[in-house]
Design a protein around this motif. Structure first.
Motif, PDB file in Angstrom:
ATOM      1  N   LEU A  30       0.843  -1.213   0.000  1.00  0.00           N
ATOM      2  CA  LEU A  30       0.000   0.000   0.000  1.00  0.00           C
ATOM      3  C   LEU A  30       0.872   1.255   0.000  1.00  0.00           C
ATOM      4  O   LEU A  30       0.574   2.234  -0.688  1.00  0.00           O
ATOM      5  CB  LEU A  30      -0.938   0.003   1.220  1.00  0.00           C
ATOM      6  CG  LEU A  30      -2.034  -1.073   1.235  1.00  0.00           C
ATOM      7  CD1 LEU A  30      -2.815  -1.019   2.546  1.00  0.00           C
ATOM      8  CD2 LEU A  30      -2.985  -0.891   0.048  1.00  0.00           C
ATOM      9  N   GLN A  34       0.636   4.020  -2.896  1.00  0.00           N
ATOM     10  CA  GLN A  34       0.192   5.362  -2.516  1.00  0.00           C
ATOM     11  C   GLN A  34       1.337   6.371  -2.471  1.00  0.00           C
ATOM     12  O   GLN A  34       1.121   7.541  -2.161  1.00  0.00           O
ATOM     13  CB  GLN A  34      -0.512   5.306  -1.147  1.00  0.00           C
ATOM     14  CG  GLN A  34      -1.767   4.446  -1.162  1.00  0.00           C
ATOM     15  CD  GLN A  34      -2.401   4.286   0.220  1.00  0.00           C
ATOM     16  OE1 GLN A  34      -2.075   5.006   1.163  1.00  0.00           O
ATOM     17  NE2 GLN A  34      -3.309   3.330   0.348  1.00  0.00           N
ATOM     18  N   ARG A  36       3.643   6.761  -0.315  1.00  0.00           N
ATOM     19  CA  ARG A  36       3.659   7.337   1.032  1.00  0.00           C
ATOM     20  C   ARG A  36       4.599   6.462   1.862  1.00  0.00           C
ATOM     21  O   ARG A  36       4.189   5.434   2.384  1.00  0.00           O
ATOM     22  CB  ARG A  36       2.232   7.263   1.584  1.00  0.00           C
ATOM     23  CG  ARG A  36       1.943   8.110   2.806  1.00  0.00           C
ATOM     24  CD  ARG A  36       0.624   7.693   3.446  1.00  0.00           C
ATOM     25  NE  ARG A  36      -0.543   7.852   2.603  1.00  0.00           N
ATOM     26  CZ  ARG A  36      -1.507   8.757   2.797  1.00  0.00           C
ATOM     27  NH1 ARG A  36      -1.421   9.603   3.792  1.00  0.00           N
ATOM     28  NH2 ARG A  36      -2.555   8.811   2.017  1.00  0.00           N
ATOM     29  N   TYR A  71      -2.814   4.593   5.703  1.00  0.00           N
ATOM     30  CA  TYR A  71      -2.779   3.854   4.440  1.00  0.00           C
ATOM     31  C   TYR A  71      -4.135   3.256   4.076  1.00  0.00           C
ATOM     32  O   TYR A  71      -4.281   2.606   3.051  1.00  0.00           O
ATOM     33  CB  TYR A  71      -1.713   2.743   4.515  1.00  0.00           C
ATOM     34  CG  TYR A  71      -0.340   3.332   4.719  1.00  0.00           C
ATOM     35  CD1 TYR A  71       0.430   3.717   3.631  1.00  0.00           C
ATOM     36  CD2 TYR A  71       0.150   3.580   6.002  1.00  0.00           C
ATOM     37  CE1 TYR A  71       1.664   4.306   3.801  1.00  0.00           C
ATOM     38  CE2 TYR A  71       1.383   4.173   6.197  1.00  0.00           C
ATOM     39  CZ  TYR A  71       2.142   4.543   5.099  1.00  0.00           C
ATOM     40  OH  TYR A  71       3.362   5.138   5.270  1.00  0.00           O
ATOM     41  N   GLN A  73      -7.087   4.945   3.774  1.00  0.00           N
ATOM     42  CA  GLN A  73      -8.027   6.022   3.454  1.00  0.00           C
ATOM     43  C   GLN A  73      -8.487   5.975   2.001  1.00  0.00           C
ATOM     44  O   GLN A  73      -9.050   6.926   1.482  1.00  0.00           O
ATOM     45  CB  GLN A  73      -7.406   7.390   3.789  1.00  0.00           C
ATOM     46  CG  GLN A  73      -6.857   7.511   5.209  1.00  0.00           C
ATOM     47  CD  GLN A  73      -7.925   7.328   6.292  1.00  0.00           C
ATOM     48  OE1 GLN A  73      -9.080   7.709   6.109  1.00  0.00           O
ATOM     49  NE2 GLN A  73      -7.547   6.706   7.409  1.00  0.00           N
ATOM     50  N   GLU A  74      -8.196   4.865   1.323  1.00  0.00           N
ATOM     51  CA  GLU A  74      -8.617   4.705  -0.084  1.00  0.00           C
ATOM     52  C   GLU A  74      -9.425   3.427  -0.218  1.00  0.00           C
ATOM     53  O   GLU A  74      -9.086   2.415   0.416  1.00  0.00           O
ATOM     54  CB  GLU A  74      -7.390   4.580  -0.991  1.00  0.00           C
ATOM     55  CG  GLU A  74      -6.597   5.846  -1.100  1.00  0.00           C
ATOM     56  CD  GLU A  74      -5.410   5.721  -2.050  1.00  0.00           C
ATOM     57  OE1 GLU A  74      -5.323   4.685  -2.764  1.00  0.00           O
ATOM     58  OE2 GLU A  74      -4.588   6.639  -2.052  1.00  0.00           O
ATOM     59  N   ALA A  75     -10.438   3.454  -1.065  1.00  0.00           N
ATOM     60  CA  ALA A  75     -11.308   2.281  -1.233  1.00  0.00           C
ATOM     61  C   ALA A  75     -10.520   1.050  -1.666  1.00  0.00           C
ATOM     62  O   ALA A  75     -10.733  -0.055  -1.157  1.00  0.00           O
ATOM     63  CB  ALA A  75     -12.408   2.598  -2.244  1.00  0.00           C
ATOM     64  N   SER A  76      -9.577   1.227  -2.588  1.00  0.00           N
ATOM     65  CA  SER A  76      -8.830   0.058  -3.090  1.00  0.00           C
ATOM     66  C   SER A  76      -7.992  -0.578  -1.975  1.00  0.00           C
ATOM     67  O   SER A  76      -7.795  -1.796  -1.957  1.00  0.00           O
ATOM     68  CB  SER A  76      -7.948   0.459  -4.274  1.00  0.00           C
ATOM     69  OG  SER A  76      -7.061   1.483  -3.869  1.00  0.00           O
ATOM     70  N   ALA A  77      -7.505   0.226  -1.039  1.00  0.00           N
ATOM     71  CA  ALA A  77      -6.725  -0.309   0.085  1.00  0.00           C
ATOM     72  C   ALA A  77      -7.624  -1.137   1.001  1.00  0.00           C
ATOM     73  O   ALA A  77      -7.242  -2.228   1.457  1.00  0.00           O
ATOM     74  CB  ALA A  77      -6.088   0.840   0.877  1.00  0.00           C
ATOM     75  N   GLU A 109      -9.612  11.175   4.291  1.00  0.00           N
ATOM     76  CA  GLU A 109      -9.270  11.781   2.995  1.00  0.00           C
ATOM     77  C   GLU A 109     -10.463  11.823   2.055  1.00  0.00           C
ATOM     78  O   GLU A 109     -10.314  11.767   0.831  1.00  0.00           O
ATOM     79  CB  GLU A 109      -8.069  11.050   2.388  1.00  0.00           C
ATOM     80  CG  GLU A 109      -6.803  11.375   3.160  1.00  0.00           C
ATOM     81  CD  GLU A 109      -5.563  10.626   2.687  1.00  0.00           C
ATOM     82  OE1 GLU A 109      -5.552  10.136   1.546  1.00  0.00           O
ATOM     83  OE2 GLU A 109      -4.623  10.536   3.491  1.00  0.00           O
ATOM     84  N   LEU A 111     -13.353   9.763   1.819  1.00  0.00           N
ATOM     85  CA  LEU A 111     -14.248   8.643   1.517  1.00  0.00           C
ATOM     86  C   LEU A 111     -15.554   8.817   2.302  1.00  0.00           C
ATOM     87  O   LEU A 111     -15.530   9.271   3.446  1.00  0.00           O
ATOM     88  CB  LEU A 111     -13.616   7.312   1.933  1.00  0.00           C
ATOM     89  CG  LEU A 111     -12.530   6.700   1.052  1.00  0.00           C
ATOM     90  CD1 LEU A 111     -12.058   5.374   1.644  1.00  0.00           C
ATOM     91  CD2 LEU A 111     -13.025   6.494  -0.381  1.00  0.00           C
ATOM     92  N   GLU A 115     -18.988   4.383   0.719  1.00  0.00           N
ATOM     93  CA  GLU A 115     -17.850   3.906  -0.091  1.00  0.00           C
ATOM     94  C   GLU A 115     -16.967   2.964   0.733  1.00  0.00           C
ATOM     95  O   GLU A 115     -16.453   1.958   0.231  1.00  0.00           O
ATOM     96  CB  GLU A 115     -17.010   5.096  -0.581  1.00  0.00           C
ATOM     97  CG  GLU A 115     -17.674   5.891  -1.693  1.00  0.00           C
ATOM     98  CD  GLU A 115     -16.992   7.240  -1.963  1.00  0.00           C
ATOM     99  OE1 GLU A 115     -17.160   7.748  -3.082  1.00  0.00           O
ATOM    100  OE2 GLU A 115     -16.304   7.784  -1.057  1.00  0.00           O
TER     101      GLU A 115
END
Ligand SMILES: O=c1[nH]cnc2c1ncn2[C@@H]1O[C@H](CO)[C@@H](O)[C@H]1O
Ligand SMILES: [Zn+2]
Length: 339
Positions: A30, A34, A36, A71, A73-77, A109, A111, A115
């Motif tokens: 991740l 990302q 990061r 790490y 804070q994203e849907a794919s993660a 972030e 979402l 979601e």
């Protein structure tokens, strides 16, 4: 009991946090995607994610989660870690799992809660297709979050109930936020027929367990403090409350200080319904196989006892009677030849 046999026997897990079960190599993946960077990698990262031996409290234990949250804070993660958790449990023949997480920890972030829940459910579903492990999600409200935020979690649980979400939980800092403060919130869930399991009795207070049951929880996470109050123990037994015990975690968070104080045998012999769980596979550096082997080492439990603990888990699971019957039958069949 032998590790290989314990690992391959069918098992049920009802208390496992998604964000506490992110494998270090997945977190590294991740970080790369990302862009990061992590403050550590490899074995150093793995060590940082595990709650240390000298951990003094639940609060200190919970600090481990700060490393991973940025790490997620994203849907794919979220989809990926949910899928990977199913891959992890498939490797030790967990046949049904309830995966819990707090959606409001993943909104930093932008979402939306919808979601977030949808992403986790998609990962769990992909895991079921790939590995055949059935699962449901439990949505956690957090004790330190506002009533408004926690209410949104209940609303989301209601929206997804029966479509991948099976219940509601309250997690976080029990010592500073007593269960009674959440009576309105919990009642809101109960009146909408959302099954409820609550973290309670992890920080020495049996009253939080009594209050949880009074409010309508049918399961209790940890419940260690039940041993301090015979009346509360009796209430749990009478209500057939299922207590989700998490041995490794209970020592890390200092819910108990010594093995002599661990109430496993006491609860079992008193007729309390208990089941065994990992709590957090990464933060507690454990598997369900490890947890059963620990109980064998500590108390000499046998396969028969392990079977009973898994039947207890099925009884308390937030699933239909039909699904329960199938899981019971599978356990009975696969433990039958073991002495
Ligand atoms: O043993 C525990 N007791 C209370 N809260 C916990 C425990 N393990 C994890 N979490 C909390 O639940 C959140 C949602 O998964 C995690 O982020 C962590 O803060
Ligand atoms: Zn927990």
């Amino acid at each position: 009991m032998k590790r290989d046999i314990v690992q391959h026997l069918p098992k049920i897990e009802l208390h496992c946090h998604l964000d506490g079960s992110v494998r270090p190599h997945i977190l590294e993946q991740l970080a790369q995607i990302q862009n990061r960077p992590l403050s550590a990698t490899g074995p150093e990262l793995a060590a940082k994610l595990i709650a240390p031996e000298e951990c003094q409290s639940l609060l200190e234990y919970l600090e481990r989660f700060d490393i991973v949250l940025p790490y997620l804070q994203e849907a794919s993660a979220l989809e990926l870690i949910a899928y990977d958790l199913i891959a992890q449990v498939a490797a030790e023949n967990v046949t049904y799992i309830e995966v819990r997480f707090a959606p409001m920890l993943f909104v930093k972030e932008g979402l939306t809660i919808t979601e977030i829940v949808a992403a986790v459910l998609a990962g769990l579903k992909r895991g079921e297709v790939a590995f055949g492990v059935k699962s449901n999600a439990l949505l956690c409200a957090m004790r330190h979050h506002s009533h408004q935020r926690n209410q949104e979690v209940i609303e989301s649980a209601k929206e997804y109930l029966g479509r991948g979400v099976a219940g509601f939980d309250l997690a976080g800092d029990e010592a500073n936020y007593p269960t009674a403060d959440f009576s309105e919130l919990i009642s809101l869930g109960v009146t909408q027929q959302i099954p409820v399991t609550l973290h309670a009795g992890e920080c020495g207070c049996p009253q939080n367990v009594a209050e949880s049951i009074r409010l309508g929880a049918t399961r209790i996470g940890h419940g260690i403090a039940i041993q301090k109050d015979p009346a509360v123990l009796q209430t749990c037994i009478e209500n057939q409350t299922l207590v989700e015990m998490c041995p490794t975690s209970n020592f890390q968070t200092k819910a108990v200080l010594e093995l002599a104080d661990y109430p496993f045998k006491h609860f079992l012999e008193a007729g309390l319904k208990i089941c065994i769980n990992t709590d957090n596979r990464t933060v507690s550096n454990t598997t369900l196989t490890d947890e059963y082997l620990k109980l064998h080492q500590w108390y000499g439990i046998d396969y028969r006892c392990m079977e009973t603990l898994n039947h207890n888990a099925v009884d308390g699971a937030f699933i239909s009677d039909q699904v329960k019957e199938a899981l019971h039958a599978q356990l009975t069949a696969e433990y039958a030849h073991l002495s």
